[in-house]
Each structure stands twice: as structure tokens, then as C-alpha cells.
Design an enzyme around this catalytic site. Structure first.
Site, PDB file in Angstrom:
ATOM      1  N   SER A  71       0.961  -1.263  -0.058  1.00 15.44           N
ATOM      2  CA  SER A  71      -0.157  -0.014  -0.038  1.00 15.44           C
ATOM      3  C   SER A  71       0.736   1.363   0.141  1.00 15.44           C
ATOM      4  O   SER A  71       0.143   2.387  -0.166  1.00 15.44           O
ATOM      5  CB  SER A  71      -0.734   0.082   1.278  1.00 15.44           C
ATOM      6  N   LYS A  74       0.368   3.590  -2.996  1.00 18.94           N
ATOM      7  CA  LYS A  74      -0.688   4.348  -3.249  1.00 18.94           C
ATOM      8  C   LYS A  74      -0.333   5.695  -3.489  1.00 18.94           C
ATOM      9  O   LYS A  74      -0.977   6.476  -4.256  1.00 18.94           O
ATOM     10  CB  LYS A  74      -1.715   3.881  -2.134  1.00 18.94           C
ATOM     11  N   TYR A 196      -3.175  -2.492 -10.342  1.00 15.10           N
ATOM     12  CA  TYR A 196      -3.195  -2.119  -9.028  1.00 15.10           C
ATOM     13  C   TYR A 196      -2.106  -3.345  -8.313  1.00 15.10           C
ATOM     14  O   TYR A 196      -1.306  -3.053  -7.553  1.00 15.10           O
ATOM     15  CB  TYR A 196      -4.472  -2.206  -8.519  1.00 15.10           C
ATOM     16  N   TYR A 248      -4.910   4.636   7.442  1.00 11.69           N
ATOM     17  CA  TYR A 248      -6.054   3.998   7.695  1.00 11.69           C
ATOM     18  C   TYR A 248      -6.794   4.184   8.897  1.00 11.69           C
ATOM     19  O   TYR A 248      -6.798   5.387   9.325  1.00 11.69           O
ATOM     20  CB  TYR A 248      -6.207   2.277   7.618  1.00 11.69           C
ATOM     21  N   VAL A 266       1.039  -3.678   3.779  1.00 11.02           N
ATOM     22  CA  VAL A 266       0.814  -5.085   4.609  1.00 11.02           C
ATOM     23  C   VAL A 266       2.097  -5.914   4.619  1.00 11.02           C
ATOM     24  O   VAL A 266       2.220  -6.870   5.457  1.00 11.02           O
ATOM     25  CB  VAL A 266      -0.283  -5.990   4.325  1.00 11.02           C
TER      26      VAL A 266
END
Ligand code: DON
Length: 615
Positions: A71, A74, A196, A248, A266
């Protein structure tokens, strides 16, 4: 940049080592297993890296161990989308509101028909779907190239991790189909998902992450390669979404406790940025229930607390910005004026004020300058800001300086900037309404000279003194001479013309003549270093003598005198002057007294200037 010296002696490296040692034996958390390939990672791995905004790297532990970025990709892909499509369009497709939900939650901003933000999977998939390019391969190449600019090296995809996620990523597939159903993304669902999954499978190390973070800290320029990775205006947008959504459903507490713009993945990576200063990369695959690296959070929290890094701490105050103020009556340019010009400046030069500034110029520091200026503005016509001791001028200060110039011009006053730092020059392009070049002077002396010239021109008309050839009797040094004495001097002087740039007097030559400037301008200069460089000591205007010290000691010339523009001098050869003075002693007496008066006036001005520097 050499990091050997910094690694040998560094309280920063020693602190990173202590943190590594402190948390190395902490095995809290679980490795991610929902992507089968990630479950194979060694949970012991632990690396920390910090890279400064000017490219100094500090690394501890497994900082070179490669792992999939997940992530953390991103925010960077979001930056690429902003760069390709602009903020307005991207905002219609992906929001910037924290969802307060887990990274893989299936929630959308129903009101705006878009995912909440680009940091959660739903937003990241929609962002990947925005990346331009003809076909999957070109789009991927574009993404990889962008990551290469951030890491400073070509990056590769871990195909095993990619295949593992592609085969098992049913939740992400479901999100993409829901997005297609709602019209949030186009029909190339598999291609977008591949892109992605591929961006998440790019291999990086903690050191790479720190370089990427340092690139953001450095306004988008990779400090190791000097290459721009993202256009500057988008850096703040990327950092903003990292700050509000990067961790998050822990983003709020992270911002509260640690206060650095951050993103986790992760696989166990965390990236954190302190804008303008440095970037951190941590890798440790043991995750907390929110999917953030446990040791990564601890390291960042300790670092932030130990060094008080929270970005909302006020790090600096304006301090004393105006170091000194001097009026044009106490501080004069190096141009030596005729007595007529001196008299004008004695009357009018108080309307020139030099503000010597120091430190950094930003909103609060310039506000101090405005306040001081407002208090004495009525008495001023020329405001010189001496920026020699200013280290940085931020964009806000540039805007305020432009406003200041406009307001002063409306009141018939001039703003002049001396020693404007070249590095800040580029940002001036954003204020086209002001033609900056006419306000810049290389130093205060040149700025002062220009203001003085304007004051003199106001009174004399178009610099009359510089144009007309002065008669011998108009020379300051011949004040009080009667007609006979002037006639006698006429019989021994030579009227000599010099071309611009011609050396009239050369350092080291015998001092055997006295020069009286009848027209043009000359500079008195010292040769420095290898003799190729010259420093101006004074500029002499018509009516003023030079080389006059020769009368006293007859030694050698101590500086060069060079015609700044075509110049005309009355040259009095000393042997002839001696002969004349032997017959007419009054000539020597008057000459010496005039020179003495002029020298004492210069000394008095120098004393007043020194006093103003000391007060
Ligand atoms: O979409 C996924 O599930 C992964 N490729 C990335 C998720 C991730 O790293 C979440 N971060 N903590």
C-alpha cells in the site's frame, strides 16, 4: 554525497541503532497471510533508514532487504494521477476524506459517487484506473518509471507476489466490480486490477522507502539523483492524503501521537515524511490488527518523541528580522561626490533607508518589516532591503514583497532589493505583475548609489554634473583660488581624455601627478587574489580630485583608477606643481588646506557610519 563521515560520528545513527536494539526482540503482531506469498516472510527482519532532504542516508539492520511495497505505492500512484490529469479531475473520481475504516473496507462516498480517498484499496484501485497510457504495458511502464524516479534506481515487480495476490484478491476484485457498476471506473476491470496488484508488488527496501520519503520532503526532487520525481505543486496534496488517511483507521491517532505524514503497507513497510527535513523508511513484517507494522509504529513514535518531530510544533519564530536601519545621510555609497552633490545629499538623503534583514523571510518575519516601515514611511522615498544575511525567502514572502512594491509605488516610493538570493529567483515567475529586475541590485552600495543619483538628478536635472566638462575653477580642490592662480595652474595642466575601461592610474606606479576629474566617472579599484578580480573602493564624479595623496608622500599608487565611462581629467604633474608652488607659496597652502578639508569630511562620514554600525 559521502555518508562515511556522517556514519562515523552521528547522534542520529546512534539513536537509530538504539531503537533497532530496543525493538529487535519485540515480536508483537502477525505477518500478513491473506496474500499467501507474504506469509512466507521471515518475521525477524527489521530495517530502519533515514534520508535527509539533502540526501544523507542513515541505515540500520535489514535496511537493504527487499520486500513488496504494497500500500505504500498508493500515495505515489496518486501523485502520478494528479500529474497526468490535474487536481480537479482526479477529485471527481477519488475523494480525500478519511474513511475511518480498514484498508480493504467496501465503503464508498455514496453522495459523491467515488471512493473516500486514494489510500484505501477502493480509492487506490480507482486511482490506478486513472493512469493514462495506451494499453496495460505502457501504463505499467509509466508507473515503474515514476517509482524509479523516487527510488533513484530502476524498480522491479516480484512476480510471485503479484500472481499470489492476483489469484486470491477476490475482495479487491469485488471492489473493482462494484466501482464499475457505479460508473466510478471504466470497463477495463482486469487491466486496472493487474496494474494495482503490480504496483503493490514492486520490490523496495527500507532505504528505498527513506529515499522516496526524502524526495517528498525535498519538494519532489530526489536528493540522491537530483531528478524531479513529481511536480512540486502536487507534493503537498500527496502528503495531505498520507497525513489524513495513510494509516487507515489508525490515521487519527498516528497524527496525534507522531505527527509525520505517513503510509504503511501489509508487507511491513512504513514511510514517514517531515517536510523540508527528512524521510524515514522502516521494514518489519509483524503487523497490528489495522495492518500497520508494529515495530514500524514504535520506531516512528520513539523518534518523534525523542526529537520532538511532530509537524504541528512551531519550529521557529520570526526572531529579530530587522538587524539594523540606516538612513542615506549616515551611510553613503562609495561614490565620491562633488561638494555640490554632497550638499544635495546632506539635505535629501534621509529619504533613503536601508533595512538590513537577517534570518529567513516568511509571513511572520516580513510582517515585522512592514510594521517597522509603516512607522517611518512618511519620511521615506527609497526603501532598500539588504538581504545579504537572509538565508531563505519562501513563496509567501515573495508574494508579500510584490504586494509591498505595488503599495509603495502607489505612494510614489521605491522598493529596492539588494543581494536577492539567486536560488529564490525562480519563484518570482509566479508574480508576473511585478518586473523584478528593476528592483534588484547586486549589493547595497550599488542600490544606494542609484538612489543618490536619483535624488541628485531631481535637483540638477538629467545628471548635469556627469555630462558637462567642468572648468578648472569648479574643482573642489581649487576652492578659494583667485583668477591669477587658476591661470598659473592652467599653464601646467594637461587635459587628458580616457576611453571607458582605460586604466588611468595603476597600482604600484610612481605617484607623480594629481588628477582633477573634469568629466565622466572613474572607479578606484583594488586588485584582489590573482589580480584578475577587482573590488570597487570608490567612484569619483566630476569636480573631485584623485591621486592627491601623492602630494604628501610621493610614494607609489596604492590602487588602480579606471575610467568607468569616457573620462576627462586635468592632470597636474607634481614636479611642475612643485616648481610653481616654490614661486607662489599661496598655491600650496590653499591646495593643502582644501585637501585636508575634504579628507576630514570623508573621515567624519566614515566615523558616523561606524557609529551607526555599532549602535
Ligand atoms: O490490496 C491489498 O490488499 C494489498 N495489495 C495492499 C494492502 C496494503 O498494503 C494495506 N496496508 N496496510
Amino acid at each position: 554525497m559521502s555518508d562515511i563521515a556522517a556514519q562515523d560520528f552521528s547522534p542520529i545513527l546512534s539513536c537509530l541503532r538504539q531503537l533497532h536494539e530496543k525493538y529487535r526482540t519485540n515480536f508483537d503482531g502477525q505477518v500478513a497471510t491473506y496474500i499467501p506469498e507474504l506469509a512466507k516472510v521471515n518475521p525477524q527482519l527489521f530495517g530502519i533508514a533515514l534520508v535527509t532532504a539533502d540526501g544523507q542516508a542513515y541505515e540500520v539492520g535489514d535496511a537493504r532487504q527487499l520486500f513488496s511495497i504494497q500500500s505504500i505505492s498508493k500515495p505515489f500512484v496518486y501523485g502520478l494521477a494528479l500529474q497526468q490529469l490535474g487536481i480537479d479531475y482526479v477529485l471527481t473520481k477519488v475523494g480525500v476524506e478519511p474513511s475511518g475504516e480498514a484498508f480493504n473496507s467496501i465503503v464508498f462516498d455514496e453522495r459523491r459517487n467515488r471512493p473516500f480517498n486514494p489510500m484505501v484499496n477502493a480509492g487506490a484501485i480507482a486511482t490506478a484506473a486513472l493512469i493514462h497510457g495506451e494499453g496495460h504495458d505502457r501504463r505499467l511502464a509509466c508507473v515503474l518509471k515514476m517509482f524509479g524516479r523516487f527510488t533513484g534506481r530502476p524498480v522491479e515487480i516480484d512476480r510471485a507476489i503479484f500472481s499470489s495476490e492476483k489469484a486470491t484478491g477476490h475482495r479487491n476484485r469485488a471492489i473493482a466490480h462494484l466501482e464499475r457498476n457505479a460508473g466510478m471506473i471504466d470497463e477495463r476491470i482486469d487491466e486496472h486490477l493487474d496494474l494495482y496488484f503490480e504496483q503493490c508488488s514492486i520490490l523496495v527496501s527500507a532505504k528505498d522507502l527513506a529515499v522516496m520519503a526524502a524526495t517528498l520532503a525535498n519538494n519532489g526532487v530526489n536528493p540522491l539523483t537530483g531528478e524531479r520525481a513529481i511536480d512540486e505543486p502536487y507534493v503537498k496534496n500527496v502528503l495531505s492524503v498520507m497525513h489524513s488517511c495513510g494509516m487507515y483507521d489508525y490515521a487519527g491517532e498516528w497524527g496525534y501521537r507522531i505527527g509525520l505524514a505517513a503510509k504503511s503497507g501489509v508487507s511491513g513497510g512504513i514511510i514517514a515524511v517531515l517536510p523540508g527535513q527528512f524521510g524515514i523508511g522502516v521494514f518489519s513484517p509483524l503487523l497490528d490488527p489495522q495492518g500497520n507494522s508494529c515495530r514500524g509504529i514504535k520506531v516512528c513514535e520513539d523518534l518523534s518523541q525523542r526529537f520532538k518531530l511532530h509537524m504541528f510544533r512551531a519550529r521557529f519564530s520570526a526572531g529579530v528580522v530587522v538587524r539594523r536601519r540606516s538612513r542615506g545621510t549616515t551611510v553613503r555609497s562609495k561614490r565620491i561626490r562633488s561638494s555640490q552633490e554632497q550638499a544635495i545629499l546632506d539635505r535629501k538623503a534621509a529619504s533613503i533607508c536601508i533595512y538590513e534583514l537577517q534570518g529567513n523571510l516568511f509571513f511572520a518575519s516580513l510582517e515585522q518589516v512592514f510594521r517597522k516601515l509603516a512607522a517611518e514611511l512618511d519620511s521615506l522615498s527609497y526603501i532598500i532591503l539588504d538581504l545579504k544575511r537572509v538565508l531563505e525567502i519562501d513563496d509567501c514572502a515573495v508574494t508579500l514583497l510584490a504586494e509591498m512594491e505595488t503599495m509603495l509605488a502607489e505612494r510614489g516610493k521605491q522598493l529596492i532589493l539588494a543581494h536577492f538570493p539567486i536560488a529564490a529567483d525562480h519563484s518570482l515567475g509566479e508574480t508576473p505583475e511585478v518586473q523584478w529586475s528593476k528592483f534588484f541590485f547586486p549589493d547595497t552600495d550599488a542600490a544606494l548609489e542609484s538612489c543618490e543619483n536619483q535624488l541628485i538628478a531631481e535637483e540638477n536635472g538629467d545628471n548635469r554634473c556627469e555630462k558637462a566638462l567642468l572648468e578648472l575653477q569648479a574643482m573642489d580642490i581649487l576652492k578659494g583660488f583667485d583668477g591669477d592662480e587658476i591661470a598659473l595652474l592652467h599653464s601646467i595642466v594637461n587635459l587628458v581624455h580616457y576611453a571607458a575601461g582605460e586604466i588611468i592610474v595603476r597600482e604600484g606606479d610612481p605617484a607623480d601627478a594629481l588628477f582633477l576629474l573634469a568629466g565622466g566617472l572613474v572607479n578606484v579599484c583594488l586588485r584582489l587574489g590573482d589580480g584578475m578580480r577587482r573590488k570597487r573602493l570608490a567612484t569619483i564624479a566630476p569636480g573631485v580630485a584623485f591621486g592627491e595623496l601623492a602630494i604628501f608622500d610621493g610614494g607609489t599608487r596604492s590602487a588602480d583608477v579606471i575610467a568607468d565611462q569616457p573620462a576627462v581629467c586635468y592632470v597636474l604633474p607634481l614636479p611642475k606643481l612643485d616648481e610653481l608652488a616654490a614661486l607662489h607659496p599661496g598655491i600650496r597652502t590653499k591646495l593643502l588646506s582644501n585637501i585636508g578639508r575634504e579628507l576630514s569630511a570623508r573621515l567624519r562620514r566614515a566615523d558616523a557610519e561606524i557609529r551607526s554600525l555599532e549602535e
